[in-house]
Design a protein around this motif. Structure first.
Motif, PDB file in Angstrom:
ATOM      1  N   THR A   7      76.113  36.658  31.729  1.00  0.00           N
ATOM      2  CA  THR A   7      75.431  35.315  32.031  1.00  0.00           C
ATOM      3  C   THR A   7      75.976  34.231  30.868  1.00  0.00           C
ATOM      4  O   THR A   7      75.973  34.518  29.646  1.00  0.00           O
ATOM      5  CB  THR A   7      74.077  35.232  32.044  1.00  0.00           C
ATOM      6  N   MET A   8      76.424  33.255  31.312  1.00  0.00           N
ATOM      7  CA  MET A   8      76.956  31.937  30.441  1.00  0.00           C
ATOM      8  C   MET A   8      75.943  30.734  30.905  1.00  0.00           C
ATOM      9  O   MET A   8      76.002  30.338  32.200  1.00  0.00           O
ATOM     10  CB  MET A   8      78.281  31.537  30.841  1.00  0.00           C
ATOM     11  N   PHE A  10      75.754  26.676  30.042  1.00  0.00           N
ATOM     12  CA  PHE A  10      76.603  25.796  29.628  1.00  0.00           C
ATOM     13  C   PHE A  10      75.659  24.706  29.046  1.00  0.00           C
ATOM     14  O   PHE A  10      74.580  24.045  29.913  1.00  0.00           O
ATOM     15  CB  PHE A  10      77.428  25.093  30.720  1.00  0.00           C
ATOM     16  N   THR A  83      83.815  23.456  30.936  1.00  0.00           N
ATOM     17  CA  THR A  83      83.229  24.557  31.660  1.00  0.00           C
ATOM     18  C   THR A  83      84.092  25.738  31.638  1.00  0.00           C
ATOM     19  O   THR A  83      83.766  26.921  31.319  1.00  0.00           O
ATOM     20  CB  THR A  83      82.423  24.531  32.849  1.00  0.00           C
ATOM     21  N   LEU A  87      83.813  28.918  29.001  1.00  0.00           N
ATOM     22  CA  LEU A  87      83.567  30.253  29.514  1.00  0.00           C
ATOM     23  C   LEU A  87      84.832  31.138  29.051  1.00  0.00           C
ATOM     24  O   LEU A  87      84.522  32.411  28.770  1.00  0.00           O
ATOM     25  CB  LEU A  87      83.728  30.374  31.345  1.00  0.00           C
ATOM     26  N   THR A 101      77.155  32.022  35.939  1.00  0.00           N
ATOM     27  CA  THR A 101      77.096  30.890  35.283  1.00  0.00           C
ATOM     28  C   THR A 101      75.887  29.970  35.691  1.00  0.00           C
ATOM     29  O   THR A 101      75.718  30.014  36.876  1.00  0.00           O
ATOM     30  CB  THR A 101      78.625  30.017  35.535  1.00  0.00           C
ATOM     31  N   ASN A 103      74.370  25.933  34.615  1.00  0.00           N
ATOM     32  CA  ASN A 103      74.085  24.576  33.870  1.00  0.00           C
ATOM     33  C   ASN A 103      72.648  24.587  33.420  1.00  0.00           C
ATOM     34  O   ASN A 103      71.678  24.865  34.112  1.00  0.00           O
ATOM     35  CB  ASN A 103      74.594  23.584  34.933  1.00  0.00           C
ATOM     36  N   THR A 171      86.242  36.583  36.397  1.00  0.00           N
ATOM     37  CA  THR A 171      86.957  35.700  35.513  1.00  0.00           C
ATOM     38  C   THR A 171      88.426  35.954  35.315  1.00  0.00           C
ATOM     39  O   THR A 171      88.968  35.306  34.389  1.00  0.00           O
ATOM     40  CB  THR A 171      86.108  36.113  34.153  1.00  0.00           C
ATOM     41  N   LEU A 184      85.927  24.830  35.140  1.00  0.00           N
ATOM     42  CA  LEU A 184      85.623  25.859  36.023  1.00  0.00           C
ATOM     43  C   LEU A 184      85.908  25.472  37.506  1.00  0.00           C
ATOM     44  O   LEU A 184      86.410  26.383  38.350  1.00  0.00           O
ATOM     45  CB  LEU A 184      84.223  26.262  35.808  1.00  0.00           C
TER      46      LEU A 184
END
Length: 226
Positions: A7-8, A10, A83, A87, A101, A103, A171, A184
């Protein structure tokens, strides 16, 4: 898909739209309904797998806040990477499989974003999956909207369903991009052209909290009975 995914989150923006609240803190630490925005975001994505949060503006404050969370903070200094670049910069921690992903400037009601996305993720046909919500259940918006066709296939529609800032992305396109700073969104547009970008509808309500005046409506939304 299994419940394990990297998990990312931002959280590296400058928070310009949120001034003056961001004059002394990162936007991710602005409080909505008594909790920091980053905590609302992490609640939506918590689960097995590595979690990365990127930071730039008042990054040390966010590092202190996250010391009690199971998340790795990556400081983007001296340059903000956007973004896509953010990533790619985090892939050594996240790995090279699909990444969820998120926000960090929104709040939600209804099922968690992670659960809805994982239930709909079909990597055999999808390179990307975006969580979208009808405008009737959205407060504000990211400026990105879609129409959803057969089996969730997306196409751009300026009057369509609102992108919530959450999704799953393979990715490979991000890793292959040689630019340091990129969005992204560029990878999504490639997926869209290839017929590999899909959507799933969030069944609850969602509020963008990108500026101070959005906080009160977002808190009122959260206070409504489920």
């Amino acid at each position: 898909m299994t419940g394990t995914i990297a998990t990312m989150v931002f959280a590296a923006g400058l928070g310009t739209r949120m001034q003056p609240l961001t004059d002394d803190r990162p936007k991710a630490l602005v409080r909505v309904a008594g909790r920091a925005l980053i905590d609302h975001a992490l609640e939506q994505v918590a689960g097995p797998g590595p979690t990365v949060v990127n930071a730039h503006h008042f990054a040390d404050q966010l590092a202190v806040h996250l010391s009690g969370h199971d998340a790795t903070l990556i400081k983007e200094v001296p340059t903000l990477l956007d973004t896509g670049g953010g990533l790619r910069n985090a892939l050594p921690v996240l790995g090279h499989g699909p990444v969820l992903t998120m926000n960090s400037d929104a709040v939600w009601t209804g099922p968690r974003a992670r659960d809805t996305l994982l239930a709909a993720w079909r990597p055999n046909v999808m390179d990307g999956l975006l969580l979208i919500v009808p405008r009737a259940r959205a407060l504000g918006g990211s400026g990105i909207s879609f129409a959803m066709g057969a089996e969730g296939l997306l196409e751009r529609d300026p009057e369509g369903l609102v992108y919530t800032g959450a999704g799953i992305v393979k990715t490979e396109r991000v890793a292959a991009d040689q630019r340091q700073i990129f969005s992204l969104r560029d990878a999504w547009l490639e997926m869209l052209a290839a017929g590999r970008l899909f959507g799933v509808e969030h069944p609850g309500h969602w509020a963008d909290v990108g500026f101070p005046e959005a906080i009160a409506p977002a808190e009122a939304m959260l206070a409504q009975p489920a």
